[in-house]
Design an enzyme around this catalytic site. Structure first.
Site, mmCIF file in Angstrom:
data_model
loop_
_atom_site.group_PDB
_atom_site.id
_atom_site.type_symbol
_atom_site.label_atom_id
_atom_site.label_comp_id
_atom_site.label_asym_id
_atom_site.label_seq_id
_atom_site.Cartn_x
_atom_site.Cartn_y
_atom_site.Cartn_z
ATOM 1 C CE LYS A 11 2.003 70.591 10.407
ATOM 2 N NZ LYS A 11 2.864 69.401 10.258
ATOM 3 C CB SER A 29 1.481 66.956 13.017
ATOM 4 O OG SER A 29 2.484 67.349 12.095
ATOM 5 C CB SER A 54 3.547 65.330 9.904
ATOM 6 O OG SER A 54 3.426 64.915 11.229
HETATM 7 N N1 GLN Z 1 3.788 61.343 14.235
HETATM 8 C C1 GLN Z 1 5.195 61.588 14.300
HETATM 9 C C2 GLN Z 1 5.538 62.237 15.600
HETATM 10 O O1 GLN Z 1 4.666 62.425 16.382
HETATM 11 C C3 GLN Z 1 5.634 62.450 13.145
HETATM 12 C C4 GLN Z 1 5.214 63.850 13.272
HETATM 13 C C5 GLN Z 1 5.654 64.693 12.118
HETATM 14 O O2 GLN Z 1 5.991 64.173 11.049
HETATM 15 N N2 GLN Z 1 5.675 65.983 12.332
HETATM 16 O O3 GLN Z 1 6.643 62.554 15.870
#
Ligand code: GLN
Length: 459
Positions: free
Chosen positions: A79, A154, A178
């Site tokens: 990532k 994400s 994410s």
């Molecule tokens: N979707 C969640 C957020 O927008 C979690 C994102 C993540 O785990 N990085 O905060």
């Protein structure tokens, strides 16, 4: 001929050891898939051509009869918020345009020591904020099962890369879901380890008390191998913990959460049916299933969307054009979601509102953790949906942040409590993969792997 869609890490290791395939050939096969599919899927932001040289070095070692290291020659995708020394890193943002990492993240170093090969860096929501990768400054990642749908987020690029055979395995980061949610949307396995079990050194911070690096892989066994290779603490992360594994019990009781058993706004009832079917499957395998209650869990989303933005506003202050970022940001500035969270976070931390918001959310976080402590006296592991529905359409939720936030209903409590959890593919809805999540007590990853191997693909 190797079928990449079925290849696992242990098989690849065996093929390399027996010289059925060379490390270079393996890299070539993945590059071929990337060439064929990445234009439409948009999973990779950059492909590392020097992977060939790394592979050649490994092949030479194999030729010279050297013993293969634990992950030697295994092609990974990382990532784009995990530092690789000498490579560009952008966290899915234009604000870091042209930035080159000056050191390896802890997890990167561990993978390098184990002999892994890096194929490239994967697309993500800007600074890991989002549930669909639509917040990336470089365009959304498409779902390999339906190109009109999101891959989740994400870590959408990493999950898509593994699902579409563009990498054998990947690393992602999970702050509120994410790793698990995109893994569910793409039909792969995603592990969010116990908070502190893998040093966060070299992970571009989103919300530091919630962030955790973890593997995205084809199987629970692959995820286990990667976790073992990258776990550990280092002096650069003061929140690291090194604990021995929990002993495994003979008889395992599985808890299903009462508060998650009914539908509600934005919840696809068919997901709940999948949990019922997973329960029936485990029951048929003689596991005891017990309903448990987590009364404070209803406040998780509200609590997360105070704590996470508060930490984000502090962490993102460094992109001020002096320490990091462009001096004149303009088109290189933050996207909408990042701005929204910086403003929200600064507000909940401001002198007049701190007690009412941040202070209160911290207390609720404690209650949520206590709820989990209590249920883990009754059951050994919990089973929940990973996401309230299968992958949604690109554009469906992007204009409505609250609808987007609901995508993490089931995953966020785990981060607030610092627990380990793993999403496993379990059946399909309308030809789209569905994920079922297991949540173990702190440092209970071994139980996740044991149960994951039983549950994966049983749906
Ligand atoms: N979707 C969640 C957020 O927008 C979690 C994102 C993540 O785990 N990085 O905060």
């Amino acid at each position: 001929m190797i079928d990449l869609s079925r290849l696992t890490i242990s098989q690849a290791k065996e093929f390399l050891r027996q010289r059925c395939v060379s490390a270079k050939e393996l890299v070539e096969m993945y590059f071929e898939e990337i060439k064929n599919r990445n234009n439409e899927l948009n999973a990779y932001l950059e492909v590392f051509k020097d992977a060939f040289e790394e592979a050649e070095k490994i092949d030479l070692r194999i030729k010279n009869g050297k013993e293969l290291k634990f992950l030697e020659g295994i092609p990974f995708a990382l990532k784009d918020n995990i530092l690789i020394k000498g490579k560009r890193v952008s966290a899915g943002s234009k604000i870091l345009d042209g930035y080159i990492a000056s050191y390896d993240a802890f997890a990167t170093r561990k993978l390098k020591e184990a002999g892994a090969i890096f194929l490239g860096r994967t697309n993500m929501d800007e600074f890991a904020m989002g549930s669909s990768t639509e917040n990336s400054a470089f365009g959304p990642v498409k779902n390999p099962f339906d190109l009109k749908r999101v891959a989740g987020g994400s870590s959408g690029g990493s999950a898509c890369a593994v699902a579409a055979n563009m990498a054998l395995a990947a690393l992602g980061s999970d702050t509120g879901g994410s790793i698990r949610q995109p893994s569910a949307f793409c039909g792969v396995v995603g592990l969010k380890p116990t908070y502190g079990s893998i040093s966060r050194s070299g992970l571009i911070a989103m919300a530091s008390s919630l962030d955790q690096i973890g593997p995205i892989a084809k199987t629970a066994e692959d995820a286990e191998m990667i976790f073992k290779a990258i776990k550990g603490k280092d002096p650069k992360d003061a929140t690291g913990v090194d604990r021995p594994e929990r002993p495994l019990k003979e008889k395992i009781i599985i808890g299903v959460v009462k508060e998650f058993s009914s539908g509600g706004e934005g919840i696809d009832e068919r997901i709940l049916k999948q949990i019922e079917s997973a329960s029936r499957f485990l029951d048929s395998r003689n596991f005891e299933i017990k309903e448990v209650s987590l009364p404070s869990i209803a406040y998780s989303l509200a609590c997360y969307y105070i704590i996470a933005p508060a930490e984000i506003s502090a962490n993102l202050a460094r992109y001020d054009g002096v320490r990091y970022g462009k001096q004149r940001s303009g088109e290189f500035g933050f996207g909408k979601e990042a701005k929204r969270r910086i403003i929200l976070g600064s507000y909940v931390l401001s002198a007049g509102y701190y007690d009412a918001y941040y202070g209160k959310a911290s207390k609720i976080r404690r209650l949520i953790k206590t709820d989990f402590e209590k249920v883990f006296n009754e059951v050994d592991i919990l089973m929940t949906p990973t996401a309230p529905g299968p992958a949604f359409k690109i554009g469906e939720k992007i204009e409505n942040p609250l609808a987007m936030y609901l995508s993490d209903l089931y995953t966020i409590p785990v981060n607030l409590a610092g627990l380990p959890a793993m999403s496993l593919p379990f059946g399909k809805i309308d030809d789209l993969p569905v994920g079922v999540s297991l949540i173990a007590p702190w440092f209970g990853e071994n139980l996740l792997f044991k149960m994951g191997k039983i549950l994966e693909n049983a749906g």
